[in-house]
Design a protein around this motif. Structure first.
Motif, PDB file in Angstrom:
ATOM      1  N   GLY A 151       7.787   4.029   3.329  1.00  0.00           N
ATOM      2  CA  GLY A 151       8.285   5.267   3.917  1.00  0.00           C
ATOM      3  C   GLY A 151       9.627   5.025   4.572  1.00  0.00           C
ATOM      4  N   LYS A 153      -4.460  -3.426   7.764  1.00  0.00           N
ATOM      5  CA  LYS A 153      -3.161  -3.126   7.168  1.00  0.00           C
ATOM      6  C   LYS A 153      -2.074  -3.766   8.028  1.00  0.00           C
ATOM      7  CE  LYS A 153      -4.699  -0.105   4.018  1.00  0.00           C
ATOM      8  NZ  LYS A 153      -6.101  -0.018   4.229  1.00  0.00           N
ATOM      9  N   VAL A 172       0.839  -1.196   0.000  1.00  0.00           N
ATOM     10  CA  VAL A 172       0.000   0.000   0.000  1.00  0.00           C
ATOM     11  C   VAL A 172       0.877   1.250   0.000  1.00  0.00           C
ATOM     12  CG1 VAL A 172      -1.723   1.284   1.318  1.00  0.00           C
ATOM     13  CG2 VAL A 172      -1.862  -1.204   1.180  1.00  0.00           C
ATOM     14  N   GLY A 173       2.017   1.194   0.717  1.00  0.00           N
ATOM     15  CA  GLY A 173       2.901   2.350   0.792  1.00  0.00           C
ATOM     16  C   GLY A 173       4.228   2.002   1.427  1.00  0.00           C
ATOM     17  N   LYS A 197       4.593   8.252   6.725  1.00  0.00           N
ATOM     18  CA  LYS A 197       4.840   8.465   5.300  1.00  0.00           C
ATOM     19  C   LYS A 197       4.297   7.297   4.476  1.00  0.00           C
ATOM     20  CE  LYS A 197       8.974  11.266   6.008  1.00  0.00           C
ATOM     21  NZ  LYS A 197      10.460  11.295   5.917  1.00  0.00           N
ATOM     22  N   ALA A 198       4.486   6.093   4.961  1.00  0.00           N
ATOM     23  CA  ALA A 198       4.001   4.914   4.239  1.00  0.00           C
ATOM     24  C   ALA A 198       2.472   4.905   4.159  1.00  0.00           C
ATOM     25  CB  ALA A 198       4.510   3.639   4.900  1.00  0.00           C
ATOM     26  N   PHE A 199       1.807   5.371   5.196  1.00  0.00           N
ATOM     27  CA  PHE A 199       0.351   5.465   5.166  1.00  0.00           C
ATOM     28  C   PHE A 199      -0.111   6.612   4.274  1.00  0.00           C
ATOM     29  CE2 PHE A 199      -0.080   2.879   9.139  1.00  0.00           C
ATOM     30  CZ  PHE A 199      -1.023   1.981   8.653  1.00  0.00           C
ATOM     31  N   GLY A 200       0.792   7.539   3.992  1.00  0.00           N
ATOM     32  CA  GLY A 200       0.445   8.678   3.147  1.00  0.00           C
ATOM     33  C   GLY A 200      -0.251   9.791   3.891  1.00  0.00           C
ATOM     34  N   SER A 201      -0.339   9.656   5.204  1.00  0.00           N
ATOM     35  CA  SER A 201      -1.063  10.650   5.995  1.00  0.00           C
ATOM     36  C   SER A 201      -0.131  11.664   6.645  1.00  0.00           C
ATOM     37  CB  SER A 201      -1.870   9.949   7.089  1.00  0.00           C
ATOM     38  OG  SER A 201      -1.002   9.296   7.998  1.00  0.00           O
ATOM     39  N   GLY A 202       1.102  11.272   6.870  1.00  0.00           N
ATOM     40  CA  GLY A 202       1.995  12.117   7.653  1.00  0.00           C
ATOM     41  C   GLY A 202       1.516  12.170   9.092  1.00  0.00           C
ATOM     42  N   GLU A 252       7.825   8.341  11.849  1.00  0.00           N
ATOM     43  CA  GLU A 252       7.808   9.164  10.631  1.00  0.00           C
ATOM     44  C   GLU A 252       7.700   8.287   9.388  1.00  0.00           C
ATOM     45  OE1 GLU A 252       7.595  12.276   9.892  1.00  0.00           O
ATOM     46  OE2 GLU A 252       8.386  13.469  11.540  1.00  0.00           O
TER      47      GLU A 252
END
Length: 124
Positions: A6, A103, A3-4, A63-68, A59
């Motif tokens: 980071g 997830k 999914v992501g 980033k991997a979740f895309g939410s910050g 962090e």
């Protein structure tokens, strides 16, 4: 399915300066109670690396979740703990759990003074 991803890098000295200035306020704002509990058991020579790796890990996960970090996810909502063999794993403790359900978080932490690094993959 991925999914992501980071990654993040943290200067251990920076975390030490912040901790020395704010102490428990810094811990309570940025770390889950289980992380704080373990932190207090560490000898001083390992304590700042422990915090820096987890700070970088949080962090990287955000980033991997895309939410910050911010609206949907706070640093203390993410707990990076260790299993019986010492491998890190992460759990999300957020009231805003939508987007984090079902997830899997894969996390790798490392440090080589003066740097701590983390890499995260989110999969479904």
């Amino acid at each position: 399915m991925i999914v992501g991803i980071g990654t993040d890098v943290v200067q251990i000295d920076r975390i030490e300066r912040i901790y020395n200035k704010y102490k428990n306020t810094f811990l309570e704002k940025n770390f889950h109670p289980q992380e704080c509990e373990y932190f207090y058991t560490l000898e001083k020579s390992k304590a700042m690396s422990y915090l820096a790796k987890r700070f970088a890990g949080k962090e990287a996960i955000a980033k991997a979740f895309g939410s910050g970090i911010g609206n949907n996810l706070a640093f203390k909502d993410i707990a990076i703990l260790n299993d019986k063999l010492g491998a890190p794993y992460a759990e999300i403790f957020s009231d805003n759990i939508e987007g984090f359900i079902d997830k899997k978080i894969h996390i790798s932490l490392s440090d080589d003074y003066p740097i701590a690094i983390a890499f995260a993959i989110i999969s479904q």
